[in-house]
Design an enzyme around this catalytic site. Structure first.
Site, mmCIF file in Angstrom:
data_model
loop_
_atom_site.group_PDB
_atom_site.id
_atom_site.type_symbol
_atom_site.label_atom_id
_atom_site.label_comp_id
_atom_site.label_asym_id
_atom_site.label_seq_id
_atom_site.Cartn_x
_atom_site.Cartn_y
_atom_site.Cartn_z
ATOM 1 N N ASP A 107 0.808 -1.235 0.000
ATOM 2 C CA ASP A 107 0.000 0.000 0.000
ATOM 3 C C ASP A 107 0.835 1.275 0.000
ATOM 4 O OD1 ASP A 107 0.911 0.137 2.652
ATOM 5 O OD2 ASP A 107 -0.974 1.005 3.339
ATOM 6 N N GLU A 108 2.084 1.165 -0.430
ATOM 7 C CA GLU A 108 2.964 2.317 -0.303
ATOM 8 C C GLU A 108 3.923 2.399 -1.488
ATOM 9 O OE1 GLU A 108 4.475 2.410 3.740
ATOM 10 O OE2 GLU A 108 6.249 3.471 3.015
HETATM 11 P P1 DGT Z 1 -1.875 3.649 8.166
HETATM 12 O O1 DGT Z 1 -0.951 3.657 6.980
HETATM 13 O O2 DGT Z 1 -1.198 4.034 9.444
HETATM 14 O O3 DGT Z 1 -3.121 4.439 7.956
HETATM 15 O O4 DGT Z 1 -2.362 2.148 8.422
HETATM 16 P P2 DGT Z 1 -2.080 0.831 7.571
HETATM 17 O O5 DGT Z 1 -2.972 -0.231 8.088
HETATM 18 O O6 DGT Z 1 -2.214 1.107 6.109
HETATM 19 O O7 DGT Z 1 -0.574 0.506 7.987
HETATM 20 P P3 DGT Z 1 0.725 0.286 7.091
HETATM 21 O O8 DGT Z 1 0.760 1.270 5.971
HETATM 22 O O9 DGT Z 1 1.881 0.264 8.048
HETATM 23 O O10 DGT Z 1 0.562 -1.184 6.511
HETATM 24 C C1 DGT Z 1 -0.197 -1.498 5.369
HETATM 25 C C2 DGT Z 1 -0.874 -2.847 5.547
HETATM 26 O O11 DGT Z 1 0.115 -3.847 5.801
HETATM 27 C C3 DGT Z 1 -1.823 -2.884 6.729
HETATM 28 O O12 DGT Z 1 -3.143 -2.474 6.392
HETATM 29 C C4 DGT Z 1 -1.772 -4.327 7.134
HETATM 30 C C5 DGT Z 1 -0.354 -4.775 6.781
HETATM 31 N N1 DGT Z 1 0.494 -4.729 8.001
HETATM 32 C C6 DGT Z 1 1.070 -3.663 8.578
HETATM 33 N N2 DGT Z 1 1.737 -3.980 9.691
HETATM 34 C C7 DGT Z 1 1.593 -5.323 9.829
HETATM 35 C C8 DGT Z 1 2.047 -6.291 10.806
HETATM 36 O O13 DGT Z 1 2.746 -5.964 11.794
HETATM 37 N N3 DGT Z 1 1.693 -7.589 10.584
HETATM 38 C C9 DGT Z 1 0.956 -7.973 9.497
HETATM 39 N N4 DGT Z 1 0.639 -9.264 9.338
HETATM 40 N N5 DGT Z 1 0.489 -7.111 8.588
HETATM 41 C C10 DGT Z 1 0.802 -5.808 8.745
HETATM 42 CA CA CA Z 2 -0.831 2.525 4.993
#
Ligand code: DGT
Ligand code: CA
Length: 359
Positions: A107-108
């Site tokens: 997603d980045e």
């Molecule tokens: P954000 O960017 O802070 O609004 O939130 P996210 O959920 O998009 O976080 P991000 O950009 O760090 O990670 C993108 C996706 O990758 C997230 O939706 C789920 C997956 N992901 C992130 N961190 C972890 C983790 O620690 N474990 C696993 N299994 N997946 C992860």
């Molecule tokens: Ca993200």
């Protein structure tokens, strides 16, 4: 030369994908779980912002998240196949606007927006990318735009969700507020070393010489950390994705419905697009005509064939698509674009660029 580098990051990505297909989830705390084979065990992949308010975070064990959750918190097992599908659609949109894309994760991505449109158009391009992702896919993302990767990445977190943060100078003030852990490449181990020297914030690094950082972290890392802490980052955007499409657009001198005049532009664009796509030695099956009308609405019309193997064939399809558009719409055309996609791996295309040039 001044550069424009953006970091685009989708907001709470897996959870946002789930909200997209089940709109009833919107307004509720949603947690995405990577299940484990053991019953009632697993880890948290991500959580939407309402669930984060309950202190539920990525990487947390499921058991702990369940303890923190309220009764209305919804836990969903991750469906990576579906998230990947959505991610490729997002990247198709990014490719439409930018030639130099470095995908960092599902997603980045970093986008080098320095050329061909120039730095002064970079903000506008970011706004358009955000709008198109929202309009066509229903997703929000956050973008940091700066002259280098470091500030772009940090900036992308400044206005989450659905943010656009732009910073071309005054890095010292911006970095001054950040923790040392925010510096690119500083994980828990290096954070400990920094802290042992009394460095907690990025701005604390300026009390030390570059040589001291080299002594602690070795030459390469020491120099990087020294430069990064001053907002200097020479890392370039390294395109690492196979192109999903090739396209070119042009703005007409005046808005028009004159098919002859528009076809002249389509012929030119088809030439450019065909040659560019042929460089990758791939077959392609789909041709699209992209039209922006006088009201700034974008209309895309496409046709697929077994193989589009000559410029003439591409132009012929684009001509049909243009006539279809003119038959269906009363509006004038402001911008016109030609796009090819649906590439097929491996099979060498028709002619090389050299053969085109030598006739
Ligand atoms: P954000 O960017 O802070 O609004 O939130 P996210 O959920 O998009 O976080 P991000 O950009 O760090 O990670 C993108 C996706 O990758 C997230 O939706 C789920 C997956 N992901 C992130 N961190 C972890 C983790 O620690 N474990 C696993 N299994 N997946 C992860
Ligand atoms: Ca993200």
């Amino acid at each position: 030369m001044q550069t424009a580098i953006a970091l685009l990051d989708l907001d709470y990505f897996y959870a946002q994908c789930e909200e997209l297909r089940k709109p009833k989830l919107i307004g509720k705390p949603v947690v995405i779980v990577m299940p484990s084979i053991r019953e009632n065990s697993g880890a948290i992949a991500t959580a939407n912002y309402l669930a984060r308010d309950q202190k539920i975070k990525s990487g947390m064990p499921l058991q702990l998240a369940k303890k923190l959750a309220n009764n209305d918190t919804i836990f969903i097992n991750a469906d990576k196949g579906y998230y990947k599908e959505i991610s490729s659609k997002v990247f198709e949109i990014i490719d439409f606007f930018c030639d130099k894309v470095e995908q960092v994760s599902i997603d980045e991505a970093y986008l080098d927006l320095t050329s061909p449109l120039g730095v002064e158009k970079a903000e506008d391009t970011c706004i358009k990318i955000k709008e198109k992702i929202k309009r066509e896919l229903g997703l929000t993302c956050s973008i940091g735009l700066s002259t280098n990767k470091l500030i772009a990445k940090l900036g992308s977190n400044e206005k989450k969700p659905d943010g656009l943060f732009i910073l071309y100078d005054n890095f010292e003030k911006f970095l001054g507020k950040k923790k040392i852990r925010d510096l690119f490449g500083v994980g828990p181990k290096f954070e400990k070393i920094f802290k042992s020297h009394g460095i907690n914030k990025i701005s604390d690094v300026k009390n030390f010489k570059k040589e001291e950082l080299i002594e602690w972290f070795g030459k390469a890392k020491g120099e990087d950390f020294y430069n990064f802490s001053n907002g200097v980052d020479e890392r370039v955007v390294e395109p690492n994705r196979e192109k999903q499409q090739v396209s070119r657009m042009i703005t007409l001198r005046v808005d028009s419905r004159d098919s002859e005049l528009i076809l002249e532009q389509i012929n030119l664009l088809s030439d450019l697009v065909f040659i560019e796509a042929s460089k990758t030695h791939k077959k392609f099956k789909t041709a699209s005509l992209v039209i922006v009308n006088s009201n700034f609405d974008t209309v895309t019309k496409s046709k697929s064939k077994n193989e589009i193997n000559s410029i003439e064939k591409l132009i012929e399809i684009e001509k049909i698509l243009l006539h279809e558009f003119l038959d269906e719409s009363l509006s004038k055309i402001r911008r016109v674009g030609v796009r090819v996609s649906n590439f097929e791996e491996g099979k060498g295309i028709q002619k090389t660029l050299f053969e085109f040039k030598s006739g």
